[in-house]
Motif scaffolding. Structure first.
Motif, PDB file in Angstrom:
ATOM      1  N   GLY A  51       0.674  -1.280  -0.046  1.00 17.44           N
ATOM      2  CA  GLY A  51      -0.052  -0.152  -0.102  1.00 17.44           C
ATOM      3  C   GLY A  51       0.835   1.196   0.219  1.00 17.44           C
ATOM      4  N   GLU A  52       2.193   1.277   0.060  1.00 23.83           N
ATOM      5  CA  GLU A  52       2.845   2.366   0.019  1.00 23.83           C
ATOM      6  C   GLU A  52       3.931   2.601  -1.034  1.00 23.83           C
ATOM      7  OE1 GLU A  52       4.801   2.630   3.835  1.00 23.83           O
ATOM      8  OE2 GLU A  52       3.017   3.267   4.888  1.00 23.83           O
ATOM      9  N   GLY A  53       4.200   3.470  -1.751  1.00 25.12           N
ATOM     10  CA  GLY A  53       5.281   3.581  -2.667  1.00 25.12           C
ATOM     11  C   GLY A  53       4.531   3.608  -4.073  1.00 25.12           C
ATOM     12  N   ASP A  54       5.513   3.186  -5.008  1.00 29.39           N
ATOM     13  CA  ASP A  54       5.014   3.098  -6.554  1.00 29.39           C
ATOM     14  C   ASP A  54       4.540   1.665  -6.877  1.00 29.39           C
ATOM     15  OD1 ASP A  54       4.572   3.517  -9.048  1.00 29.39           O
ATOM     16  OD2 ASP A  54       6.812   3.530  -9.630  1.00 29.39           O
ATOM     17  N   ARG A  55       3.323   1.696  -6.901  1.00 26.91           N
ATOM     18  CA  ARG A  55       2.516   0.200  -7.211  1.00 26.91           C
ATOM     19  C   ARG A  55       2.989  -0.317  -8.586  1.00 26.91           C
ATOM     20  NH1 ARG A  55      -3.277  -1.337  -9.031  1.00 26.91           N
ATOM     21  NH2 ARG A  55      -3.573  -3.092  -7.994  1.00 26.91           N
ATOM     22  N   GLU A  56       3.061   0.466  -9.589  1.00 23.37           N
ATOM     23  CA  GLU A  56       3.684  -0.265 -10.902  1.00 23.37           C
ATOM     24  C   GLU A  56       5.139  -0.746 -10.736  1.00 23.37           C
ATOM     25  OE1 GLU A  56       1.979  -0.843 -13.739  1.00 23.37           O
ATOM     26  OE2 GLU A  56       0.422   0.126 -12.169  1.00 23.37           O
ATOM     27  N   LEU A  57       6.074   0.085 -10.022  1.00 23.35           N
ATOM     28  CA  LEU A  57       7.431  -0.403  -9.822  1.00 23.35           C
ATOM     29  C   LEU A  57       7.219  -1.854  -8.816  1.00 23.35           C
ATOM     30  CD1 LEU A  57      10.398   0.163 -10.001  1.00 23.35           C
ATOM     31  CD2 LEU A  57      10.373   1.121  -7.684  1.00 23.35           C
ATOM     32  N   PHE A  58       6.486  -2.085  -7.919  1.00 24.32           N
ATOM     33  CA  PHE A  58       6.348  -3.258  -7.355  1.00 24.32           C
ATOM     34  C   PHE A  58       5.829  -4.239  -8.275  1.00 24.32           C
ATOM     35  CE2 PHE A  58       3.565  -6.112  -4.815  1.00 24.32           C
ATOM     36  CZ  PHE A  58       4.417  -6.597  -4.075  1.00 24.32           C
ATOM     37  N   ILE A  59       4.994  -3.991  -9.059  1.00 25.32           N
ATOM     38  CA  ILE A  59       4.331  -4.879 -10.029  1.00 25.32           C
ATOM     39  C   ILE A  59       5.412  -5.311 -11.072  1.00 25.32           C
ATOM     40  CG2 ILE A  59       2.617  -5.460 -11.731  1.00 25.32           C
ATOM     41  CD1 ILE A  59       0.880  -3.792 -10.066  1.00 25.32           C
ATOM     42  N   ARG A  60       6.151  -4.403 -11.558  1.00 27.44           N
ATOM     43  CA  ARG A  60       7.321  -4.400 -12.647  1.00 27.44           C
ATOM     44  C   ARG A  60       8.251  -5.416 -12.080  1.00 27.44           C
ATOM     45  NH1 ARG A  60       9.891   0.639 -14.516  1.00 27.44           N
ATOM     46  NH2 ARG A  60       8.082   1.052 -13.374  1.00 27.44           N
ATOM     47  N   GLU A  61       8.727  -5.166 -10.865  1.00 26.53           N
ATOM     48  CA  GLU A  61       9.957  -6.031 -10.172  1.00 26.53           C
ATOM     49  C   GLU A  61       9.310  -7.227  -9.641  1.00 26.53           C
ATOM     50  OE1 GLU A  61      10.914  -3.675  -6.864  1.00 26.53           O
ATOM     51  OE2 GLU A  61      12.101  -2.264  -8.022  1.00 26.53           O
ATOM     52  N   GLY A  62       8.222  -7.490  -9.483  1.00 28.11           N
ATOM     53  CA  GLY A  62       7.348  -8.816  -9.275  1.00 28.11           C
ATOM     54  C   GLY A  62       7.497  -9.364 -10.504  1.00 28.11           C
ATOM     55  N   LEU A  63       7.116  -8.966 -11.794  1.00 32.47           N
ATOM     56  CA  LEU A  63       7.075  -9.822 -12.890  1.00 32.47           C
ATOM     57  C   LEU A  63       8.394  -9.926 -13.307  1.00 32.47           C
ATOM     58  CD1 LEU A  63       4.082  -7.984 -14.713  1.00 32.47           C
ATOM     59  CD2 LEU A  63       4.283 -10.306 -13.722  1.00 32.47           C
ATOM     60  N   GLU A  64       9.523  -9.136 -13.287  1.00 31.53           N
ATOM     61  CA  GLU A  64      10.787  -9.542 -13.685  1.00 31.53           C
ATOM     62  C   GLU A  64      11.478 -10.825 -12.889  1.00 31.53           C
ATOM     63  OE1 GLU A  64      12.944  -5.919 -13.302  1.00 31.53           O
ATOM     64  OE2 GLU A  64      12.007  -4.823 -14.776  1.00 31.53           O
ATOM     65  N   GLU A  65      11.092 -10.810 -11.387  1.00 28.49           N
ATOM     66  CA  GLU A  65      11.387 -11.926 -10.711  1.00 28.49           C
ATOM     67  C   GLU A  65      10.728 -13.146 -11.333  1.00 28.49           C
ATOM     68  OE1 GLU A  65      10.523 -13.437  -6.147  1.00 28.49           O
ATOM     69  OE2 GLU A  65      11.126 -11.252  -6.390  1.00 28.49           O
ATOM     70  N   TYR A  66       9.466 -12.873 -11.646  1.00 25.15           N
ATOM     71  CA  TYR A  66       8.772 -13.925 -11.870  1.00 25.15           C
ATOM     72  C   TYR A  66       9.264 -14.755 -13.567  1.00 25.15           C
ATOM     73  CZ  TYR A  66       5.229 -16.572 -15.016  1.00 25.15           C
ATOM     74  OH  TYR A  66       4.629 -17.669 -15.669  1.00 25.15           O
TER      75      TYR A  66
END
Length: 88
Positions: free
Chosen positions: A43-58
């Protein structure tokens, strides 16, 4: 020989369609889970960055590589069946 070639080409096309479908579906499910995790926990920070990093890890994960089994497993099964029918 032409029938075998046609079978191999059609099989490869079918496996490619299945691979692309599974890959897109799996990525969409992972993205949805990341969005849900963001909404529930972070809930804090940049949501798109969180999702992008998660997808890169995936993209580097074992699960992503296991989807390539769509090509390997049917090829092994067909090869095994052909061997059994012809040589046993």
């Amino acid at each position: 020989m032409i029938a075998l070639f046609r079978f191999l080409v059609l099989g490869f096309v079918a496996m490619t369609v299945v691979y692309i479908s599974l890959s897109l579906y799996s990525r969409a499910v992972r993205r949805e889970k990341l969005e849900q995790e963001w909404d529930d926990e972070v809930g804090e920070g940049d949501r798109e960055l969180f999702i992008r990093e998660g997808l890169e890890e995936y993209d580097r994960s074992l699960r992503r590589k296991l989807i390539l089994g769509v090509y390997v497993v049917p090829a092994i099964l067909v090869g095994t069946i052909v061997y059994i029918i012809n040589y046993m």
